[in-house]
Design a protein around this motif. Structure first.
Motif, PDB file in Angstrom:
ATOM      1  N   TYR A   1       0.813  -1.222   0.000  1.00  0.00           N
ATOM      2  CA  TYR A   1       0.000   0.000   0.000  1.00  0.00           C
ATOM      3  C   TYR A   1       0.848   1.275   0.000  1.00  0.00           C
ATOM      4  N   CYS A   2       1.981   1.224   0.684  1.00  0.00           N
ATOM      5  CA  CYS A   2       2.792   2.440   0.845  1.00  0.00           C
ATOM      6  C   CYS A   2       3.900   2.556  -0.189  1.00  0.00           C
ATOM      7  N   ASN A   3       3.801   1.821  -1.281  1.00  0.00           N
ATOM      8  CA  ASN A   3       4.865   1.849  -2.276  1.00  0.00           C
ATOM      9  C   ASN A   3       5.150   3.245  -2.819  1.00  0.00           C
ATOM     10  N   VAL A   4       4.177   4.136  -2.729  1.00  0.00           N
ATOM     11  CA  VAL A   4       4.455   5.487  -3.203  1.00  0.00           C
ATOM     12  C   VAL A   4       5.585   6.113  -2.379  1.00  0.00           C
ATOM     13  N   LEU A   5       5.644   5.789  -1.085  1.00  0.00           N
ATOM     14  CA  LEU A   5       6.683   6.371  -0.218  1.00  0.00           C
ATOM     15  C   LEU A   5       8.074   5.873  -0.583  1.00  0.00           C
ATOM     16  N   SER A   6       8.188   4.553  -0.795  1.00  0.00           N
ATOM     17  CA  SER A   6       9.506   4.033  -1.168  1.00  0.00           C
ATOM     18  C   SER A   6       9.909   4.576  -2.539  1.00  0.00           C
ATOM     19  N   GLY A   7       8.916   4.767  -3.417  1.00  0.00           N
ATOM     20  CA  GLY A   7       9.204   5.375  -4.715  1.00  0.00           C
ATOM     21  C   GLY A   7       9.693   6.807  -4.582  1.00  0.00           C
ATOM     22  N   VAL A   8       9.093   7.554  -3.668  1.00  0.00           N
ATOM     23  CA  VAL A   8       9.516   8.942  -3.449  1.00  0.00           C
ATOM     24  C   VAL A   8      10.992   8.987  -3.027  1.00  0.00           C
ATOM     25  N   ILE A   9      11.363   8.113  -2.086  1.00  0.00           N
ATOM     26  CA  ILE A   9      12.749   8.075  -1.597  1.00  0.00           C
ATOM     27  C   ILE A   9      13.690   7.753  -2.767  1.00  0.00           C
ATOM     28  N   ARG A  10      13.332   6.753  -3.548  1.00  0.00           N
ATOM     29  CA  ARG A  10      14.156   6.334  -4.683  1.00  0.00           C
ATOM     30  C   ARG A  10      14.285   7.479  -5.705  1.00  0.00           C
ATOM     31  N   GLY A  11      13.175   8.128  -6.011  1.00  0.00           N
ATOM     32  CA  GLY A  11      13.198   9.213  -7.000  1.00  0.00           C
ATOM     33  C   GLY A  11      14.005  10.403  -6.515  1.00  0.00           C
ATOM     34  N   ALA A  12      13.814  10.761  -5.237  1.00  0.00           N
ATOM     35  CA  ALA A  12      14.517  11.921  -4.695  1.00  0.00           C
ATOM     36  C   ALA A  12      16.020  11.657  -4.648  1.00  0.00           C
ATOM     37  N   LEU A  13      16.408  10.450  -4.225  1.00  0.00           N
ATOM     38  CA  LEU A  13      17.843  10.142  -4.127  1.00  0.00           C
ATOM     39  C   LEU A  13      18.497  10.086  -5.514  1.00  0.00           C
ATOM     40  N   GLU A  14      17.747   9.596  -6.491  1.00  0.00           N
ATOM     41  CA  GLU A  14      18.337   9.522  -7.828  1.00  0.00           C
ATOM     42  C   GLU A  14      18.648  10.928  -8.362  1.00  0.00           C
ATOM     43  N   MET A  15      17.827  11.903  -7.992  1.00  0.00           N
ATOM     44  CA  MET A  15      18.072  13.282  -8.430  1.00  0.00           C
ATOM     45  C   MET A  15      19.338  13.864  -7.802  1.00  0.00           C
ATOM     46  N   VAL A  16      19.782  13.302  -6.669  1.00  0.00           N
ATOM     47  CA  VAL A  16      21.051  13.774  -6.097  1.00  0.00           C
ATOM     48  C   VAL A  16      22.117  12.691  -6.292  1.00  0.00           C
ATOM     49  N   SER A  17      21.966  11.968  -7.411  1.00  0.00           N
ATOM     50  CA  SER A  17      23.013  11.074  -7.917  1.00  0.00           C
ATOM     51  C   SER A  17      23.232   9.799  -7.112  1.00  0.00           C
ATOM     52  N   MET A  18      22.229   9.395  -6.334  1.00  0.00           N
ATOM     53  CA  MET A  18      22.359   8.131  -5.608  1.00  0.00           C
ATOM     54  C   MET A  18      21.302   7.151  -6.103  1.00  0.00           C
ATOM     55  N   LYS A  19      21.768   6.093  -6.746  1.00  0.00           N
ATOM     56  CA  LYS A  19      20.833   5.052  -7.179  1.00  0.00           C
ATOM     57  C   LYS A  19      20.591   4.102  -6.005  1.00  0.00           C
ATOM     58  N   THR A  20      19.323   3.818  -5.748  1.00  0.00           N
ATOM     59  CA  THR A  20      19.018   2.949  -4.607  1.00  0.00           C
ATOM     60  C   THR A  20      17.962   1.905  -4.979  1.00  0.00           C
ATOM     61  N   GLU A  21      17.923   0.861  -4.168  1.00  0.00           N
ATOM     62  CA  GLU A  21      16.785  -0.058  -4.187  1.00  0.00           C
ATOM     63  C   GLU A  21      16.088   0.084  -2.845  1.00  0.00           C
ATOM     64  N   VAL A  22      14.772   0.217  -2.886  1.00  0.00           N
ATOM     65  CA  VAL A  22      14.029   0.433  -1.637  1.00  0.00           C
ATOM     66  C   VAL A  22      12.924  -0.618  -1.529  1.00  0.00           C
ATOM     67  N   THR A  23      12.929  -1.360  -0.443  1.00  0.00           N
ATOM     68  CA  THR A  23      11.915  -2.407  -0.270  1.00  0.00           C
ATOM     69  C   THR A  23      11.325  -2.332   1.135  1.00  0.00           C
ATOM     70  N   TRP A  24      10.048  -2.725   1.255  1.00  0.00           N
ATOM     71  CA  TRP A  24       9.390  -2.744   2.560  1.00  0.00           C
ATOM     72  C   TRP A  24       9.688  -4.059   3.262  1.00  0.00           C
ATOM     73  N   VAL A  25      10.140  -3.981   4.515  1.00  0.00           N
ATOM     74  CA  VAL A  25      10.372  -5.204   5.271  1.00  0.00           C
ATOM     75  C   VAL A  25       9.413  -5.362   6.455  1.00  0.00           C
ATOM     76  N   ARG A  26       8.817  -4.253   6.911  1.00  0.00           N
ATOM     77  CA  ARG A  26       7.747  -4.364   7.899  1.00  0.00           C
ATOM     78  C   ARG A  26       6.605  -3.445   7.480  1.00  0.00           C
ATOM     79  N   ASP A  27       5.392  -3.849   7.774  1.00  0.00           N
ATOM     80  CA  ASP A  27       4.218  -3.118   7.304  1.00  0.00           C
ATOM     81  C   ASP A  27       3.083  -3.362   8.303  1.00  0.00           C
ATOM     82  N   MET A  28       2.647  -2.320   8.975  1.00  0.00           N
ATOM     83  CA  MET A  28       1.599  -2.492   9.991  1.00  0.00           C
ATOM     84  C   MET A  28       0.283  -2.994   9.386  1.00  0.00           C
ATOM     85  N   LEU A  29       0.067  -2.710   8.090  1.00  0.00           N
ATOM     86  CA  LEU A  29      -1.152  -3.217   7.442  1.00  0.00           C
ATOM     87  C   LEU A  29      -1.128  -4.735   7.333  1.00  0.00           C
TER      88      LEU A  29
END
Lengths: 187, 187
Positions: free
Chosen positions: A133-161
Protein backbone atom coordinates in the motif's frame (compact mmCIF):
# COMPACT_ATOMS: atom_id res chain seq x y z
CA UNK A 1 31.96 31.56 -1.61
CA UNK A 2 28.21 31.54 -0.94
CA UNK A 3 27.05 32.69 2.50
CA UNK A 4 26.83 29.86 5.00
CA UNK A 5 23.34 29.06 6.16
CA UNK A 6 22.16 26.81 8.96
CA UNK A 7 19.79 24.01 8.03
CA UNK A 8 16.34 24.60 9.46
CA UNK A 9 14.92 22.29 12.10
CA UNK A 10 12.28 19.82 10.93
CA UNK A 11 9.59 21.68 12.86
CA UNK A 12 10.57 25.07 11.44
CA UNK A 13 10.71 23.57 7.97
CA UNK A 14 7.27 22.00 8.26
CA UNK A 15 5.86 25.26 9.60
CA UNK A 16 7.31 27.18 6.65
CA UNK A 17 5.57 25.27 3.86
CA UNK A 18 2.02 25.43 2.51
CA UNK A 19 -0.06 22.61 3.91
CA UNK A 20 -3.36 20.83 3.41
CA UNK A 21 -5.43 18.63 5.69
CA UNK A 22 -3.85 15.21 6.24
CA UNK A 23 -7.18 13.38 6.08
CA UNK A 24 -7.88 14.86 2.64
CA UNK A 25 -4.46 13.61 1.53
CA UNK A 26 -5.03 10.17 3.03
CA UNK A 27 -8.42 9.79 1.36
CA UNK A 28 -7.06 11.07 -1.95
CA UNK A 29 -4.23 8.55 -1.85
CA UNK A 30 -6.72 5.82 -0.94
CA UNK A 31 -8.77 6.79 -3.99
CA UNK A 32 -5.70 6.31 -6.23
CA UNK A 33 -5.00 2.87 -4.83
CA UNK A 34 -8.63 1.82 -5.24
CA UNK A 35 -8.66 3.15 -8.81
CA UNK A 36 -5.49 1.27 -9.71
CA UNK A 37 -6.84 -1.95 -8.21
CA UNK A 38 -9.97 -1.59 -10.34
CA UNK A 39 -8.10 -0.70 -13.54
CA UNK A 40 -5.10 -3.00 -13.36
CA UNK A 41 -6.54 -6.01 -11.53
CA UNK A 42 -3.09 -7.53 -10.78
CA UNK A 43 -1.83 -6.49 -7.35
CA UNK A 44 1.77 -6.75 -8.61
CA UNK A 45 1.00 -4.20 -11.32
CA UNK A 46 -0.56 -1.85 -8.76
CA UNK A 47 2.60 -2.12 -6.64
CA UNK A 48 4.71 -1.15 -9.66
CA UNK A 49 2.50 1.80 -10.58
CA UNK A 50 2.51 3.17 -7.03
CA UNK A 51 6.29 2.91 -6.95
CA UNK A 52 6.57 4.69 -10.29
CA UNK A 53 4.18 7.46 -9.18
CA UNK A 54 6.27 7.88 -6.06
CA UNK A 55 9.46 8.03 -8.12
CA UNK A 56 8.05 10.85 -10.26
CA UNK A 57 6.82 12.73 -7.20
CA UNK A 58 10.15 12.30 -5.35
CA UNK A 59 12.07 13.61 -8.35
CA UNK A 60 10.00 16.81 -8.10
CA UNK A 61 9.91 17.17 -4.31
CA UNK A 62 13.68 17.10 -3.94
CA UNK A 63 13.85 20.56 -5.50
CA UNK A 64 11.44 22.02 -2.96
CA UNK A 65 13.35 20.28 -0.21
CA UNK A 66 16.74 21.67 -1.25
CA UNK A 67 15.31 25.14 -1.86
CA UNK A 68 13.60 25.43 1.53
CA UNK A 69 15.66 23.36 3.96
CA UNK A 70 19.00 25.22 3.68
CA UNK A 71 20.64 21.80 3.66
CA UNK A 72 23.96 21.90 1.83
CA UNK A 73 25.74 18.93 0.33
CA UNK A 74 25.63 15.81 2.53
CA UNK A 75 29.10 14.29 2.88
CA UNK A 76 28.02 10.67 2.60
CA UNK A 77 25.07 8.31 2.41
CA UNK A 78 24.77 8.19 6.19
CA UNK A 79 24.31 11.93 6.47
CA UNK A 80 21.88 11.84 3.55
CA UNK A 81 19.77 9.17 5.24
CA UNK A 82 19.66 11.15 8.49
CA UNK A 83 18.63 14.28 6.62
CA UNK A 84 15.78 12.48 4.86
CA UNK A 85 14.58 10.91 8.08
CA UNK A 86 14.64 14.03 10.24
CA UNK A 87 13.92 16.79 7.72
CA UNK A 88 12.49 15.22 4.57
CA UNK A 89 9.75 13.17 6.21
CA UNK A 90 8.92 16.06 8.52
CA UNK A 91 8.72 18.61 5.72
CA UNK A 92 6.32 16.58 3.61
CA UNK A 93 4.37 14.31 5.93
CA UNK A 94 4.78 16.06 9.26
CA UNK A 95 6.32 12.98 10.91
CA UNK A 96 9.91 11.85 11.41
CA UNK A 97 11.50 8.50 10.70
CA UNK A 98 14.21 6.65 12.59
CA UNK A 99 17.31 5.51 10.71
CA UNK A 100 18.57 2.17 11.93
CA UNK A 101 19.95 -1.29 11.05
CA UNK A 102 23.02 -0.06 9.15
CA UNK A 103 25.08 -2.73 7.45
CA UNK A 104 28.87 -2.87 7.97
CA UNK A 105 29.62 -1.07 4.69
CA UNK A 106 27.35 1.88 5.49
CA UNK A 107 25.42 1.42 2.24
CA UNK A 108 22.18 -0.13 3.51
CA UNK A 109 19.91 1.12 6.27
CA UNK A 110 16.29 1.13 7.36
CA UNK A 111 13.81 3.96 7.77
CA UNK A 112 11.33 3.09 10.50
CA UNK A 113 8.03 4.95 10.74
CA UNK A 114 5.72 4.54 13.68
CA UNK A 115 3.28 7.17 12.52
CA UNK A 116 2.28 7.05 8.86
CA UNK A 117 -0.36 9.50 7.61
CA UNK A 118 -0.83 7.46 4.44
CA UNK A 119 -2.62 4.61 6.18
CA UNK A 120 -5.12 6.22 8.54
CA UNK A 121 -8.45 4.35 8.27
CA UNK A 122 -6.96 1.77 5.89
CA UNK A 123 -7.62 -1.95 6.18
CA UNK A 124 -6.52 -4.36 3.49
CA UNK A 125 -9.23 -6.76 2.35
CA UNK A 126 -8.21 -10.41 2.10
CA UNK A 127 -8.06 -10.17 -1.68
CA UNK A 128 -5.28 -7.56 -1.49
CA UNK A 129 -2.79 -9.27 0.78
CA UNK A 130 0.06 -8.81 -1.72
CA UNK A 131 -0.58 -5.08 -1.99
CA UNK A 132 2.31 -2.82 -1.00
CA UNK A 133 0.00 0.00 0.00
CA UNK A 134 2.79 2.44 0.84
CA UNK A 135 4.86 1.85 -2.28
CA UNK A 136 4.45 5.49 -3.20
CA UNK A 137 6.68 6.37 -0.22
CA UNK A 138 9.51 4.03 -1.17
CA UNK A 139 9.20 5.38 -4.72
CA UNK A 140 9.52 8.94 -3.45
CA UNK A 141 12.75 8.08 -1.60
CA UNK A 142 14.16 6.33 -4.68
CA UNK A 143 13.20 9.21 -7.00
CA UNK A 144 14.52 11.92 -4.69
CA UNK A 145 17.84 10.14 -4.13
CA UNK A 146 18.34 9.52 -7.83
CA UNK A 147 18.07 13.28 -8.43
CA UNK A 148 21.05 13.77 -6.10
CA UNK A 149 23.01 11.07 -7.92
CA UNK A 150 22.36 8.13 -5.61
CA UNK A 151 20.83 5.05 -7.18
CA UNK A 152 19.02 2.95 -4.61
CA UNK A 153 16.78 -0.06 -4.19
CA UNK A 154 14.03 0.43 -1.64
CA UNK A 155 11.91 -2.41 -0.27
CA UNK A 156 9.39 -2.74 2.56
CA UNK A 157 10.37 -5.20 5.27
CA UNK A 158 7.75 -4.36 7.90
CA UNK A 159 4.22 -3.12 7.30
CA UNK A 160 1.60 -2.49 9.99
CA UNK A 161 -1.15 -3.22 7.44
CA UNK A 162 0.19 -6.79 7.45
CA UNK A 163 0.33 -6.99 11.20
CA UNK A 164 3.91 -5.83 11.85
CA UNK A 165 4.64 -3.44 14.71
CA UNK A 166 5.97 -0.58 12.52
CA UNK A 167 6.67 0.46 8.94
CA UNK A 168 10.24 -0.28 7.89
CA UNK A 169 11.74 0.27 4.49
CA UNK A 170 15.19 -0.97 3.59
CA UNK A 171 17.23 1.44 1.48
CA UNK A 172 20.26 0.04 -0.34
CA UNK A 173 22.68 2.35 -2.12
CA UNK A 174 23.63 0.57 -5.35
CA UNK A 175 25.54 3.27 -7.18
CA UNK A 176 26.72 6.77 -6.45
CA UNK A 177 27.39 8.86 -9.52
CA UNK A 178 29.97 11.58 -8.84
CA UNK A 179 28.44 14.94 -9.71
CA UNK A 180 30.25 16.92 -12.36
CA UNK A 181 30.27 20.65 -12.33
CA UNK A 182 30.44 22.92 -15.31
CA UNK A 183 32.50 25.31 -13.21
CA UNK A 184 35.47 25.16 -10.86
CA UNK A 185 35.30 25.66 -7.12
CA UNK A 186 37.03 29.01 -7.24
CA UNK A 187 34.99 30.47 -10.13
CA UNK B 1 -29.98 19.99 25.61
CA UNK B 2 -26.35 19.67 24.56
CA UNK B 3 -23.98 22.42 25.71
CA UNK B 4 -23.77 25.31 23.28
CA UNK B 5 -20.41 25.68 21.60
CA UNK B 6 -19.09 28.44 19.39
CA UNK B 7 -17.97 27.46 15.90
CA UNK B 8 -14.22 27.79 15.50
CA UNK B 9 -12.75 30.34 13.12
CA UNK B 10 -11.37 28.98 9.85
CA UNK B 11 -7.81 29.72 10.95
CA UNK B 12 -8.23 28.01 14.31
CA UNK B 13 -9.85 25.07 12.61
CA UNK B 14 -7.07 24.68 10.06
CA UNK B 15 -4.47 24.97 12.83
CA UNK B 16 -6.19 22.23 14.82
CA UNK B 17 -6.00 19.47 12.21
CA UNK B 18 -3.16 17.20 11.11
CA UNK B 19 -1.60 18.49 7.92
CA UNK B 20 0.77 17.44 5.15
CA UNK B 21 2.77 19.44 2.64
CA UNK B 22 0.57 21.02 -0.04
CA UNK B 23 3.06 20.31 -2.82
CA UNK B 24 3.00 16.60 -1.98
CA UNK B 25 -0.79 16.71 -2.19
CA UNK B 26 -0.75 18.61 -5.48
CA UNK B 27 1.69 16.18 -7.06
CA UNK B 28 -0.23 13.20 -5.74
CA UNK B 29 -3.45 14.52 -7.22
CA UNK B 30 -1.64 15.21 -10.50
CA UNK B 31 -0.49 11.59 -10.50
CA UNK B 32 -4.11 10.42 -10.21
CA UNK B 33 -5.25 12.56 -13.11
CA UNK B 34 -2.36 11.38 -15.29
CA UNK B 35 -3.09 7.76 -14.38
CA UNK B 36 -6.79 8.11 -15.24
CA UNK B 37 -5.95 9.76 -18.57
CA UNK B 38 -3.68 6.82 -19.41
CA UNK B 39 -6.13 4.16 -18.28
CA UNK B 40 -9.43 5.57 -19.49
CA UNK B 41 -8.37 7.47 -22.61
CA UNK B 42 -11.67 9.40 -22.90
CA UNK B 43 -11.48 12.79 -21.18
CA UNK B 44 -15.20 12.62 -20.43
CA UNK B 45 -14.67 9.38 -18.52
CA UNK B 46 -11.81 10.93 -16.55
CA UNK B 47 -14.08 13.84 -15.60
CA UNK B 48 -16.69 11.38 -14.31
CA UNK B 49 -14.16 9.36 -12.31
CA UNK B 50 -12.69 12.46 -10.68
CA UNK B 51 -16.17 13.60 -9.71
CA UNK B 52 -16.99 10.19 -8.26
CA UNK B 53 -13.71 10.08 -6.30
CA UNK B 54 -14.51 13.53 -4.93
CA UNK B 55 -18.01 12.41 -3.99
CA UNK B 56 -16.63 9.48 -1.98
CA UNK B 57 -14.04 11.69 -0.29
CA UNK B 58 -16.60 14.40 0.54
CA UNK B 59 -18.94 11.85 2.07
CA UNK B 60 -16.10 10.94 4.49
CA UNK B 61 -14.74 14.41 5.15
CA UNK B 62 -18.06 15.80 6.31
CA UNK B 63 -17.75 13.72 9.48
CA UNK B 64 -14.37 15.21 10.35
CA UNK B 65 -15.72 18.65 9.57
CA UNK B 66 -18.74 18.32 11.85
CA UNK B 67 -16.68 16.72 14.60
CA UNK B 68 -13.99 19.41 14.67
CA UNK B 69 -15.66 22.63 13.59
CA UNK B 70 -18.27 22.90 16.37
CA UNK B 71 -20.70 23.96 13.66
CA UNK B 72 -24.25 23.11 14.64
CA UNK B 73 -27.15 22.73 12.25
CA UNK B 74 -27.24 25.36 9.48
CA UNK B 75 -30.68 26.91 9.19
CA UNK B 76 -30.78 27.03 5.40
CA UNK B 77 -28.82 26.49 2.21
CA UNK B 78 -27.39 30.02 2.37
CA UNK B 79 -25.87 29.46 5.78
CA UNK B 80 -24.60 26.07 4.65
CA UNK B 81 -22.89 27.60 1.64
CA UNK B 82 -21.22 30.27 3.77
CA UNK B 83 -20.01 27.63 6.22
CA UNK B 84 -18.47 25.54 3.46
CA UNK B 85 -16.80 28.56 1.90
CA UNK B 86 -15.33 30.02 5.07
CA UNK B 87 -14.72 26.94 7.21
CA UNK B 88 -14.82 23.86 4.97
CA UNK B 89 -12.38 25.05 2.33
CA UNK B 90 -10.11 26.48 5.01
CA UNK B 91 -10.10 23.32 7.10
CA UNK B 92 -9.15 21.04 4.22
CA UNK B 93 -7.26 23.14 1.68
CA UNK B 94 -6.09 26.06 3.78
CA UNK B 95 -7.84 28.61 1.52
CA UNK B 96 -11.25 30.27 1.64
CA UNK B 97 -13.83 30.64 -1.11
CA UNK B 98 -16.21 33.51 -1.82
CA UNK B 99 -19.94 32.77 -2.09
CA UNK B 100 -21.60 34.89 -4.74
CA UNK B 101 -24.09 35.08 -7.63
CA UNK B 102 -27.12 33.88 -5.68
CA UNK B 103 -30.26 33.33 -7.71
CA UNK B 104 -33.57 34.86 -6.61
CA UNK B 105 -34.80 31.63 -4.97
CA UNK B 106 -31.67 31.24 -2.83
CA UNK B 107 -31.08 27.73 -4.18
CA UNK B 108 -28.15 28.33 -6.55
CA UNK B 109 -24.89 30.10 -5.82
CA UNK B 110 -21.25 30.15 -6.86
CA UNK B 111 -18.09 29.35 -4.93
CA UNK B 112 -15.22 31.41 -6.29
CA UNK B 113 -11.63 30.41 -5.55
CA UNK B 114 -8.72 32.63 -6.39
CA UNK B 115 -6.15 30.38 -4.78
CA UNK B 116 -6.42 26.69 -5.56
CA UNK B 117 -3.73 24.34 -4.20
CA UNK B 118 -4.88 21.60 -6.57
CA UNK B 119 -3.47 23.28 -9.66
CA UNK B 120 -0.02 24.53 -8.70
CA UNK B 121 2.41 23.71 -11.54
CA UNK B 122 -0.40 22.35 -13.74
CA UNK B 123 -0.71 23.14 -17.42
CA UNK B 124 -3.22 21.35 -19.61
CA UNK B 125 -1.77 19.99 -22.84
CA UNK B 126 -3.76 20.71 -26.00
CA UNK B 127 -5.03 17.13 -26.07
CA UNK B 128 -6.78 17.60 -22.71
CA UNK B 129 -8.80 20.72 -23.34
CA UNK B 130 -12.04 19.05 -22.25
CA UNK B 131 -10.54 17.92 -18.95
CA UNK B 132 -12.25 19.23 -15.80
CA UNK B 133 -9.05 19.01 -13.77
CA UNK B 134 -10.66 20.11 -10.51
CA UNK B 135 -13.69 17.84 -10.72
CA UNK B 136 -12.62 16.17 -7.49
CA UNK B 137 -13.47 19.41 -5.67
CA UNK B 138 -16.96 19.73 -7.08
CA UNK B 139 -17.43 16.04 -6.25
CA UNK B 140 -16.35 16.66 -2.65
CA UNK B 141 -18.95 19.43 -2.27
CA UNK B 142 -21.67 17.23 -3.77
CA UNK B 143 -20.73 14.25 -1.57
CA UNK B 144 -20.47 16.27 1.62
CA UNK B 145 -23.80 18.04 1.05
CA UNK B 146 -25.58 14.79 0.27
CA UNK B 147 -24.50 13.46 3.67
CA UNK B 148 -26.34 16.37 5.30
CA UNK B 149 -29.43 15.69 3.20
CA UNK B 150 -28.91 18.24 0.43
CA UNK B 151 -28.85 16.91 -3.11
CA UNK B 152 -26.98 19.25 -5.41
CA UNK B 153 -25.64 19.61 -8.93
CA UNK B 154 -22.20 21.18 -9.08
CA UNK B 155 -20.62 22.42 -12.30
CA UNK B 156 -17.53 24.47 -13.14
CA UNK B 157 -18.26 27.75 -14.90
CA UNK B 158 -14.81 29.38 -14.69
CA UNK B 159 -11.44 27.63 -14.69
CA UNK B 160 -8.03 29.34 -14.67
CA UNK B 161 -6.55 26.33 -16.45
CA UNK B 162 -8.73 27.35 -19.39
CA UNK B 163 -7.74 30.98 -19.20
CA UNK B 164 -10.47 32.32 -16.91
CA UNK B 165 -9.59 34.78 -14.15
CA UNK B 166 -10.72 32.55 -11.24
CA UNK B 167 -12.20 29.16 -10.38
CA UNK B 168 -15.96 29.28 -10.05
CA UNK B 169 -18.25 26.38 -9.39
CA UNK B 170 -22.00 26.68 -9.55
CA UNK B 171 -23.86 24.79 -6.82
CA UNK B 172 -27.56 24.15 -7.37
CA UNK B 173 -29.71 22.68 -4.59
CA UNK B 174 -32.05 20.23 -6.28
CA UNK B 175 -33.63 18.50 -3.30
CA UNK B 176 -33.52 18.87 0.44
CA UNK B 177 -34.51 15.75 2.33
CA UNK B 178 -35.88 16.53 5.78
CA UNK B 179 -33.81 14.67 8.35
CA UNK B 180 -35.65 12.20 10.48
CA UNK B 181 -34.54 11.44 13.96
CA UNK B 182 -34.89 8.19 15.80
CA UNK B 183 -35.39 10.21 18.98
CA UNK B 184 -37.35 13.26 20.10
CA UNK B 185 -35.83 16.64 20.84
CA UNK B 186 -36.45 16.35 24.56
CA UNK B 187 -35.00 12.84 24.94
Amino acid sequence: MPPLTTPKSGDALFASVERVNAELFTLTYGAIVRQLLTDLEEVEEVNKQLDQMGYNIGARLVDEFLAKSNVSRCVNFKETADTIAKLGFKMFLGVTATVTNWDAEGTTCSFVLEDNPLVDFVELPDTCQGLQYCNVLSGVIRGALEMVSMKTEVTWVRDMLRGDDAYEMRVKLTKQVPEEYPYKDDD
